[in-house]
Design a protein around this motif. Structure first.
Motif, PDB file in Angstrom:
ATOM      1  N   VAL A 123      38.885  38.896  41.858  1.00 45.42           N
ATOM      2  CA  VAL A 123      39.790  38.284  42.842  1.00 45.42           C
ATOM      3  C   VAL A 123      41.204  38.177  42.269  1.00 45.42           C
ATOM      4  CG1 VAL A 123      40.263  36.213  44.208  1.00 45.42           C
ATOM      5  CG2 VAL A 123      37.928  37.062  44.011  1.00 45.42           C
ATOM      6  N   ALA A 124      41.319  37.705  41.040  1.00 46.13           N
ATOM      7  CA  ALA A 124      42.644  37.550  40.429  1.00 46.13           C
ATOM      8  C   ALA A 124      43.308  38.903  40.207  1.00 46.13           C
ATOM      9  CB  ALA A 124      42.527  36.797  39.111  1.00 46.13           C
ATOM     10  N   GLY A 125      42.533  39.906  39.836  1.00 44.63           N
ATOM     11  CA  GLY A 125      43.100  41.245  39.646  1.00 44.63           C
ATOM     12  C   GLY A 125      43.662  41.816  40.941  1.00 44.63           C
ATOM     13  N   LEU A 126      42.906  41.667  42.014  1.00 45.68           N
ATOM     14  CA  LEU A 126      43.386  42.161  43.309  1.00 45.68           C
ATOM     15  C   LEU A 126      44.607  41.383  43.792  1.00 45.68           C
ATOM     16  CD1 LEU A 126      39.972  42.814  45.101  1.00 45.68           C
ATOM     17  CD2 LEU A 126      41.593  44.519  44.237  1.00 45.68           C
ATOM     18  N   LEU A 127      44.571  40.050  43.638  1.00 45.04           N
ATOM     19  CA  LEU A 127      45.732  39.239  44.013  1.00 45.04           C
ATOM     20  C   LEU A 127      46.956  39.621  43.182  1.00 45.04           C
ATOM     21  CD1 LEU A 127      44.356  35.605  44.497  1.00 45.04           C
ATOM     22  CD2 LEU A 127      45.484  37.015  46.205  1.00 45.04           C
ATOM     23  N   ALA A 128      46.746  39.818  41.895  1.00 47.89           N
ATOM     24  CA  ALA A 128      47.864  40.172  41.015  1.00 47.89           C
ATOM     25  C   ALA A 128      48.483  41.502  41.434  1.00 47.89           C
ATOM     26  CB  ALA A 128      47.399  40.226  39.562  1.00 47.89           C
ATOM     27  N   LEU A 129      47.664  42.487  41.751  1.00 48.35           N
ATOM     28  CA  LEU A 129      48.200  43.778  42.204  1.00 48.35           C
ATOM     29  C   LEU A 129      48.994  43.618  43.496  1.00 48.35           C
ATOM     30  CD1 LEU A 129      45.207  46.185  41.519  1.00 48.35           C
ATOM     31  CD2 LEU A 129      47.422  46.124  40.334  1.00 48.35           C
ATOM     32  N   PHE A 130      48.447  42.861  44.434  1.00 49.29           N
ATOM     33  CA  PHE A 130      49.135  42.654  45.707  1.00 49.29           C
ATOM     34  C   PHE A 130      50.482  41.975  45.495  1.00 49.29           C
ATOM     35  CE2 PHE A 130      50.261  40.103  49.372  1.00 49.29           C
ATOM     36  CZ  PHE A 130      50.169  41.021  50.395  1.00 49.29           C
TER      37      PHE A 130
END
Length: 120
Positions: free
Chosen positions: A8-15
């Motif tokens: 979740v944090a990885g996807l949020l960070a990319l976004f």
């Protein structure tokens, strides 16, 4: 760091790295097609939001990876949840009813904040 938080944090960070980076470097005219709300805000506010998004993305990922100040990850996730509450208000007050992405990002930030508590 647990798997749920990492995903979740990885996807949020990319976004947020992408969106925040655009807000920092692009002109109002180039942002307008994908972010109509920029016409209602001063560019200084748009740039500030962009910088906060980039810093928050770093805060989601770097502390858990390094083990230095891991509480910053939860603070970043909570900050993103608050950002999306504000973004939803901006959209609704501007007559834009397309808030599904804001609500999804709010939910993802809440999940990241909750998952961050399991390894603090």
């Amino acid at each position: 760091m647990n798997v749920t938080y990492g995903i979740v944090a990885g996807l949020l960070a990319l976004f947020y790295l992408y969106g925040g980076g655009l807000k920092v470097v692009r002109s109002r005219e180039r942002l307008r097609p994908m972010m109509a709300w920029v016409d209602r805000m001063p560019m200084a506010a748009v740039r500030t939001v962009g910088v906060l998004e980039v810093l928050g993305a770093i805060g989601l990922v770097l502390p858990p990876l390094t083990g230095v100040a891991p509480w910053l990850a939860m603070a970043a996730a909570i900050g993103f949840a608050l950002l999306q509450v504000g973004a939803t208000v901006v959209h609704l007050t501007g007559g834009d009813r397309l808030i599904a992405l804001n609500l999804a990002l709010l939910l993802a930030a809440a999940v990241a904040a909750g998952a961050a508590t399991t390894w603090l």
